[in-house]
Design a protein around this motif. Structure first.
Motif, mmCIF file in Angstrom:
data_model
loop_
_atom_site.group_PDB
_atom_site.id
_atom_site.type_symbol
_atom_site.label_atom_id
_atom_site.label_comp_id
_atom_site.label_asym_id
_atom_site.label_seq_id
_atom_site.Cartn_x
_atom_site.Cartn_y
_atom_site.Cartn_z
ATOM 1 N N THR A 285 -34.741 15.845 -2.258
ATOM 2 C CA THR A 285 -35.134 15.774 -0.860
ATOM 3 C C THR A 285 -36.404 14.960 -0.692
ATOM 4 O O THR A 285 -37.141 14.739 -1.649
ATOM 5 C CB THR A 285 -35.405 17.187 -0.285
ATOM 6 O OG1 THR A 285 -36.526 17.759 -0.962
ATOM 7 C CG2 THR A 285 -34.200 18.091 -0.437
ATOM 8 N N ASP B 214 -34.840 14.185 4.477
ATOM 9 C CA ASP B 214 -33.662 13.488 3.981
ATOM 10 C C ASP B 214 -33.272 14.106 2.652
ATOM 11 O O ASP B 214 -34.126 14.484 1.852
ATOM 12 C CB ASP B 214 -33.968 12.000 3.786
ATOM 13 C CG ASP B 214 -34.330 11.317 5.096
ATOM 14 O OD1 ASP B 214 -33.574 11.477 6.067
ATOM 15 O OD2 ASP B 214 -35.369 10.638 5.145
ATOM 16 N N VAL B 215 -31.990 14.170 2.425
ATOM 17 C CA VAL B 215 -31.474 14.811 1.227
ATOM 18 C C VAL B 215 -30.432 13.891 0.583
ATOM 19 O O VAL B 215 -29.692 13.199 1.279
ATOM 20 C CB VAL B 215 -30.891 16.209 1.590
ATOM 21 C CG1 VAL B 215 -29.761 16.110 2.581
ATOM 22 C CG2 VAL B 215 -30.490 16.990 0.369
ATOM 23 N N LYS C 178 -29.371 26.386 6.879
ATOM 24 C CA LYS C 178 -29.766 25.020 7.223
ATOM 25 C C LYS C 178 -28.508 24.204 7.505
ATOM 26 O O LYS C 178 -27.417 24.565 7.062
ATOM 27 C CB LYS C 178 -30.627 24.396 6.132
ATOM 28 C CG LYS C 178 -30.016 24.318 4.773
ATOM 29 C CD LYS C 178 -31.025 23.799 3.749
ATOM 30 C CE LYS C 178 -31.089 24.787 2.606
ATOM 31 N NZ LYS C 178 -32.315 24.835 1.912
ATOM 32 N N VAL D 50 -26.877 20.331 7.130
ATOM 33 C CA VAL D 50 -26.981 19.004 6.524
ATOM 34 C C VAL D 50 -25.990 18.115 7.270
ATOM 35 O O VAL D 50 -24.821 18.455 7.413
ATOM 36 C CB VAL D 50 -26.732 19.023 4.997
ATOM 37 C CG1 VAL D 50 -27.886 19.678 4.271
ATOM 38 C CG2 VAL D 50 -25.438 19.721 4.627
ATOM 39 N N ALA E 1 -29.887 15.305 13.228
ATOM 40 C CA ALA E 1 -30.857 16.200 12.579
ATOM 41 C C ALA E 1 -32.062 16.437 13.487
ATOM 42 O O ALA E 1 -32.585 17.562 13.554
ATOM 43 C CB ALA E 1 -31.294 15.619 11.237
ATOM 44 N N TRP F 189 -31.275 18.635 8.092
ATOM 45 C CA TRP F 189 -31.474 17.596 7.077
ATOM 46 C C TRP F 189 -30.482 16.459 7.281
ATOM 47 O O TRP F 189 -29.319 16.689 7.604
ATOM 48 C CB TRP F 189 -31.254 18.193 5.688
ATOM 49 C CG TRP F 189 -32.258 19.235 5.319
ATOM 50 C CD1 TRP F 189 -32.248 20.555 5.702
ATOM 51 C CD2 TRP F 189 -33.415 19.053 4.533
ATOM 52 N NE1 TRP F 189 -33.336 21.197 5.172
ATOM 53 C CE2 TRP F 189 -34.075 20.309 4.447
ATOM 54 C CE3 TRP F 189 -33.966 17.952 3.873
ATOM 55 C CZ2 TRP F 189 -35.249 20.481 3.740
ATOM 56 C CZ3 TRP F 189 -35.137 18.125 3.160
ATOM 57 C CH2 TRP F 189 -35.778 19.377 3.096
#
Length: 154
Positions: free
Chosen positions: A22, A31-32, A96, A98, A111, A122
């Protein structure tokens, strides 16, 4: 030994450093990498929200088990007026989200909106298809699909 494909300059600049999954961002949690997002999703720590259009998921490919929730609607690419309500319904409190799009751009906007709604949000770098190569084709320079993460095609 198989070497990892070279990412574009944009993705190299965005990509987390080796050993990291991340990186922080402004306006949302961060950001992942595609792999880290997949790990969170498969472990039940996150809900994977695919914000591409229904047409993109149908014709290009989709991630089984992901929540298909268009950020913009086809045709015309107008904002999806039911996005907020559907996102709140899809992401339980304490989880969470994504966000996945084609190349990692629409997912930033999604996001940011998720964050405004109080959801830890994320952006998945590289998106589903990654950047265009020198011939203008996607799918060879990064992306969920190219990295061999779960996906299917109709």
């Amino acid at each position: 030994m198989v070497s990892e494909p070279k990412l574009s300059q944009r993705q190299d600049a965005q990509a987390p450093r080796a050993g990291e999954g991340t990186r922080p961002a402004q306006g949302y949690a961060g950001d992942v990498s595609p792999q880290q997002a997949c790990d969170w999703w498969q472990s039940g720590d996150a809900v994977l929200v695919d914000v591409r259009t229904d047409a993109e998921r149908e014709w290009v490919g989709f991630v089984p088990g992901a929540v298909g929730l268009s950020w913009k609607e086809w045709p015309g690419m107008a904002f999806n007026p039911s996005f907020d309500e559907a996102l709140r319904a899809a992401v339980p409190p304490g989880k969470k989200a994504v966000f996945l799009c084609r190349s990692g751009h629409r997912s930033i906007s999604a996001a940011k909106r998720g964050t405004e709604l109080g959801i830890e949000s994320w952006n998945i770098l590289e998106g589903f298809e990654g950047d265009r190569d020198e011939d203008g084709h996607r799918g060879h320079k990064g992306g969920w699909r190219m990295r061999g993460l779960p996906w299917r095609q109709n």
